[in-house]
Motif scaffolding. Structure first.
Motif, PDB file in Angstrom:
ATOM      1  N   GLN A 207       0.823  -1.203   0.000  1.00  0.00           N
ATOM      2  CA  GLN A 207       0.000   0.000   0.000  1.00  0.00           C
ATOM      3  C   GLN A 207       0.859   1.256   0.000  1.00  0.00           C
ATOM      4  O   GLN A 207       0.575   2.226  -0.726  1.00  0.00           O
ATOM      5  CB  GLN A 207      -0.928  -0.003   1.229  1.00  0.00           C
ATOM      6  CG  GLN A 207      -1.980  -1.084   1.225  1.00  0.00           C
ATOM      7  CD  GLN A 207      -3.205  -0.677   0.415  1.00  0.00           C
ATOM      8  OE1 GLN A 207      -3.093  -0.152  -0.676  1.00  0.00           O
ATOM      9  NE2 GLN A 207      -4.379  -0.945   0.962  1.00  0.00           N
ATOM     10  N   ARG A 208       1.906   1.265   0.817  1.00  0.00           N
ATOM     11  CA  ARG A 208       2.780   2.437   0.859  1.00  0.00           C
ATOM     12  C   ARG A 208       3.465   2.660  -0.480  1.00  0.00           C
ATOM     13  O   ARG A 208       3.584   3.787  -0.958  1.00  0.00           O
ATOM     14  CB  ARG A 208       3.809   2.285   1.975  1.00  0.00           C
ATOM     15  CG  ARG A 208       3.235   2.519   3.373  1.00  0.00           C
ATOM     16  CD  ARG A 208       4.333   2.627   4.399  1.00  0.00           C
ATOM     17  NE  ARG A 208       4.985   1.341   4.628  1.00  0.00           N
ATOM     18  CZ  ARG A 208       4.613   0.484   5.569  1.00  0.00           C
ATOM     19  NH1 ARG A 208       3.570   0.763   6.337  1.00  0.00           N
ATOM     20  NH2 ARG A 208       5.259  -0.654   5.729  1.00  0.00           N
ATOM     21  N   ARG A 209       3.914   1.563  -1.110  1.00  0.00           N
ATOM     22  CA  ARG A 209       4.572   1.691  -2.407  1.00  0.00           C
ATOM     23  C   ARG A 209       3.589   2.237  -3.450  1.00  0.00           C
ATOM     24  O   ARG A 209       3.942   3.086  -4.269  1.00  0.00           O
ATOM     25  CB  ARG A 209       5.130   0.340  -2.841  1.00  0.00           C
ATOM     26  CG  ARG A 209       5.900   0.387  -4.143  1.00  0.00           C
ATOM     27  CD  ARG A 209       7.201  -0.339  -4.033  1.00  0.00           C
ATOM     28  NE  ARG A 209       8.086   0.006  -5.134  1.00  0.00           N
ATOM     29  CZ  ARG A 209       9.410  -0.127  -5.102  1.00  0.00           C
ATOM     30  NH1 ARG A 209      10.003  -0.559  -4.004  1.00  0.00           N
ATOM     31  NH2 ARG A 209      10.149   0.196  -6.138  1.00  0.00           N
ATOM     32  N   LEU A 210       2.386   1.727  -3.432  1.00  0.00           N
ATOM     33  CA  LEU A 210       1.353   2.195  -4.359  1.00  0.00           C
ATOM     34  C   LEU A 210       1.071   3.683  -4.140  1.00  0.00           C
ATOM     35  O   LEU A 210       1.006   4.469  -5.096  1.00  0.00           O
ATOM     36  CB  LEU A 210       0.080   1.375  -4.139  1.00  0.00           C
ATOM     37  CG  LEU A 210      -1.051   1.529  -5.146  1.00  0.00           C
ATOM     38  CD1 LEU A 210      -0.691   0.866  -6.471  1.00  0.00           C
ATOM     39  CD2 LEU A 210      -2.326   0.901  -4.577  1.00  0.00           C
ATOM     40  N   ASP A 211       0.913   4.083  -2.890  1.00  0.00           N
ATOM     41  CA  ASP A 211       0.648   5.477  -2.568  1.00  0.00           C
ATOM     42  C   ASP A 211       1.786   6.385  -3.020  1.00  0.00           C
ATOM     43  O   ASP A 211       1.561   7.467  -3.584  1.00  0.00           O
ATOM     44  CB  ASP A 211       0.435   5.640  -1.065  1.00  0.00           C
ATOM     45  CG  ASP A 211      -0.884   5.051  -0.576  1.00  0.00           C
ATOM     46  OD1 ASP A 211      -1.695   4.644  -1.429  1.00  0.00           O
ATOM     47  OD2 ASP A 211      -1.079   5.007   0.650  1.00  0.00           O
ATOM     48  N   ASP A 212       3.016   5.966  -2.745  1.00  0.00           N
ATOM     49  CA  ASP A 212       4.167   6.798  -3.095  1.00  0.00           C
ATOM     50  C   ASP A 212       4.295   6.955  -4.604  1.00  0.00           C
ATOM     51  O   ASP A 212       4.598   8.038  -5.106  1.00  0.00           O
ATOM     52  CB  ASP A 212       5.451   6.191  -2.521  1.00  0.00           C
ATOM     53  CG  ASP A 212       5.510   6.288  -1.003  1.00  0.00           C
ATOM     54  OD1 ASP A 212       4.720   7.062  -0.424  1.00  0.00           O
ATOM     55  OD2 ASP A 212       6.348   5.601  -0.394  1.00  0.00           O
ATOM     56  N   ALA A 213       4.053   5.863  -5.349  1.00  0.00           N
ATOM     57  CA  ALA A 213       4.138   5.939  -6.810  1.00  0.00           C
ATOM     58  C   ALA A 213       3.057   6.863  -7.355  1.00  0.00           C
ATOM     59  O   ALA A 213       3.300   7.641  -8.290  1.00  0.00           O
ATOM     60  CB  ALA A 213       3.997   4.544  -7.418  1.00  0.00           C
ATOM     61  N   ALA A 214       1.865   6.793  -6.780  1.00  0.00           N
ATOM     62  CA  ALA A 214       0.785   7.673  -7.216  1.00  0.00           C
ATOM     63  C   ALA A 214       1.141   9.136  -6.940  1.00  0.00           C
ATOM     64  O   ALA A 214       0.940  10.007  -7.794  1.00  0.00           O
ATOM     65  CB  ALA A 214      -0.515   7.293  -6.522  1.00  0.00           C
ATOM     66  N   ALA A 215       1.665   9.396  -5.749  1.00  0.00           N
ATOM     67  CA  ALA A 215       2.013  10.773  -5.396  1.00  0.00           C
ATOM     68  C   ALA A 215       3.106  11.318  -6.317  1.00  0.00           C
ATOM     69  O   ALA A 215       3.049  12.473  -6.740  1.00  0.00           O
ATOM     70  CB  ALA A 215       2.455  10.832  -3.938  1.00  0.00           C
ATOM     71  N   GLY A 218       1.820  12.589  -9.460  1.00  0.00           N
ATOM     72  CA  GLY A 218       0.884  13.701  -9.348  1.00  0.00           C
ATOM     73  C   GLY A 218      -0.555  13.261  -9.212  1.00  0.00           C
ATOM     74  O   GLY A 218      -1.478  14.032  -9.507  1.00  0.00           O
ATOM     75  N   ARG A 219      -0.782  12.034  -8.736  1.00  0.00           N
ATOM     76  CA  ARG A 219      -2.131  11.504  -8.575  1.00  0.00           C
ATOM     77  C   ARG A 219      -2.500  11.456  -7.098  1.00  0.00           C
ATOM     78  O   ARG A 219      -1.635  11.380  -6.226  1.00  0.00           O
ATOM     79  CB  ARG A 219      -2.226  10.095  -9.161  1.00  0.00           C
ATOM     80  CG  ARG A 219      -1.742   9.953 -10.590  1.00  0.00           C
ATOM     81  CD  ARG A 219      -1.858   8.517 -11.049  1.00  0.00           C
ATOM     82  NE  ARG A 219      -3.257   8.116 -11.104  1.00  0.00           N
ATOM     83  CZ  ARG A 219      -3.665   6.843 -11.036  1.00  0.00           C
ATOM     84  NH1 ARG A 219      -2.789   5.858 -10.898  1.00  0.00           N
ATOM     85  NH2 ARG A 219      -4.951   6.553 -11.108  1.00  0.00           N
ATOM     86  N   ASP A 220      -3.783  11.473  -6.824  1.00  0.00           N
ATOM     87  CA  ASP A 220      -4.271  11.304  -5.463  1.00  0.00           C
ATOM     88  C   ASP A 220      -4.353   9.809  -5.171  1.00  0.00           C
ATOM     89  O   ASP A 220      -5.136   9.102  -5.810  1.00  0.00           O
ATOM     90  CB  ASP A 220      -5.648  11.950  -5.320  1.00  0.00           C
ATOM     91  CG  ASP A 220      -6.181  11.887  -3.886  1.00  0.00           C
ATOM     92  OD1 ASP A 220      -5.575  11.195  -3.040  1.00  0.00           O
ATOM     93  OD2 ASP A 220      -7.225  12.517  -3.626  1.00  0.00           O
ATOM     94  N   PRO A 221      -3.564   9.287  -4.231  1.00  0.00           N
ATOM     95  CA  PRO A 221      -3.625   7.846  -3.936  1.00  0.00           C
ATOM     96  C   PRO A 221      -5.017   7.366  -3.562  1.00  0.00           C
ATOM     97  O   PRO A 221      -5.344   6.197  -3.781  1.00  0.00           O
ATOM     98  CB  PRO A 221      -2.656   7.689  -2.756  1.00  0.00           C
ATOM     99  CG  PRO A 221      -1.712   8.845  -2.883  1.00  0.00           C
ATOM    100  CD  PRO A 221      -2.537   9.979  -3.431  1.00  0.00           C
ATOM    101  N   ALA A 222      -5.842   8.253  -3.024  1.00  0.00           N
ATOM    102  CA  ALA A 222      -7.192   7.850  -2.621  1.00  0.00           C
ATOM    103  C   ALA A 222      -8.070   7.492  -3.811  1.00  0.00           C
ATOM    104  O   ALA A 222      -9.135   6.895  -3.638  1.00  0.00           O
ATOM    105  CB  ALA A 222      -7.848   8.965  -1.809  1.00  0.00           C
TER     106      ALA A 222
END
Length: 321
Positions: A207-215, A218-222
């Motif tokens: 989850q953290r890796r997914l969130d960081d890649a999204a951020a 320039g994407r909202d991880p949510a």
């Protein structure tokens, strides 16, 4: 680094079928629809003997149900050319009034894929092919004209796109490795994680890796849906490990996955005979528990009630945070 504390979107529950042609697949799907489940996933394994074609089955399910949403979980990309897959999925979505999502994977069984005429690719090449496929599928669903795509693995040219689906279909990637999660964070609408490959002790890091890649993109991880395929057994009276035990254990563990890891969608992949227990006993209890937790957390109290013996045992052994 982010740490999810609650589901990212509306909670969804469903089932995931292994499409054994000898099983009463339509009846199972109709039961899932009748029980009020939100999603029905079908594994796409054309190289396995005795399996029904996933896309044909999904089309039949849509014709025989009224509300449940369906998806391949996940489509085997090496045996599904992306432009043709895009047309098939969009057609089903239009005919069903917008009840289709797309789970997509790079292909997990190279021997089977090669035996059925697909290309055997290394991991890095398979990821690049997966990224190209996402681009082609979205092009196909767009309203653009004069489309051309020239990639390392796929080429696509069309005077006009389409047909467009009835709604914006989510592309949910079935990936498990770090680079695959980076890709999902950059380009996908969701992540499909099987419990056998991503147990809770790996889920938090994923989850953290997914969130960081999204951020970083320039994407909202949510905005990325988190789909967990529950490959367990819903039976007995005592815990035999993570997602192997009675309903009260499943209620506790799914609640913790939602609250502690931000999972927002669960697909039951156990024995179809136990689907009524999952849909009619586990799902309502999890929804109720999460509603209670959200209400209590706004008051600053402890979010969860003490678990049962089965829940405590599972929590310790499975690594659920």
């Amino acid at each position: 680094m982010t740490s999810p504390s609650r589901p990212r979107g509306p909670l969804r529950f469903g089932a995931c079928l292994a499409p054994a042609a000898s099983d009463p697949l339509i009846r199972i799907a109709q039961d899932a629809d009748r029980f009020g489940l939100d999603l029905l996933g079908v594994r796409d394994q054309p190289y396995r003997r005795g399996t029904a074609d996933a896309l044909a089955l999904l089309a039949a399910v849509l014709a025989g149900t009224s509300r449940i949403r369906v998806l391949p979980a996940v489509a085997c990309l090496p045996l599904r050319p992306p432009a043709a897959l895009a047309k098939a999925v969009a057609t089903m979505d239009r005919l069903s009034g917008g009840r289709v999502e797309l789970g997509l994977g790079a292909g997990a069984v190279p021997d089977g894929i090669e035996a059925y005429g697909g290309a055997r690719l290394g991991r890095a090449a398979a990821r690049r092919a997966l990224e190209e496929a996402v681009q082609i599928i979205r092009l196909h669903w767009s309203d653009q004209s004069g489309l051309r795509f020239q990639g390392e693995h796929y080429r696509f040219a069309a005077a006009q796109a389409g047909p467009a689906p009835a709604h914006r279909i989510g592309i949910w990637l079935g990936v498990t490795g770090p680079r695959g999660l980076d890709l999902a964070g950059r380009v996908a609408d969701g992540w499909i994680a099987p419990s056998s490959a991503v147990p809770p002790k790996r889920l938090a890091d994923g989850q953290r890796r997914l969130d960081d890649a999204a951020a970083r993109a320039g994407r909202d991880p949510a905005d990325i849906r988190r789909v967990y395929v529950c490959e367990g057994a819903l039976d007995g009276t005592d815990s035999r490990g993570f997602l192997h035990g009675p309903p009260r254990q499943w209620i506790y563990e799914l609640t913790e996955l939602a609250i502690g890891h931000g999972v927002d969608s669960f697909l039951y992949a156990g024995d179809p005979e136990d689907l009524p227990v999952f849909a009619l006993e586990v799902v309502p209890a999890v929804r109720e528990q999460i509603t209670r937790e959200r209400a209590v957390s706004t008051q600053g109290s402890d979010p969860l009630e003490p678990p049962s013996r089965a829940g405590r045992s599972s929590r310790h052994s499975s690594g659920v945070l």
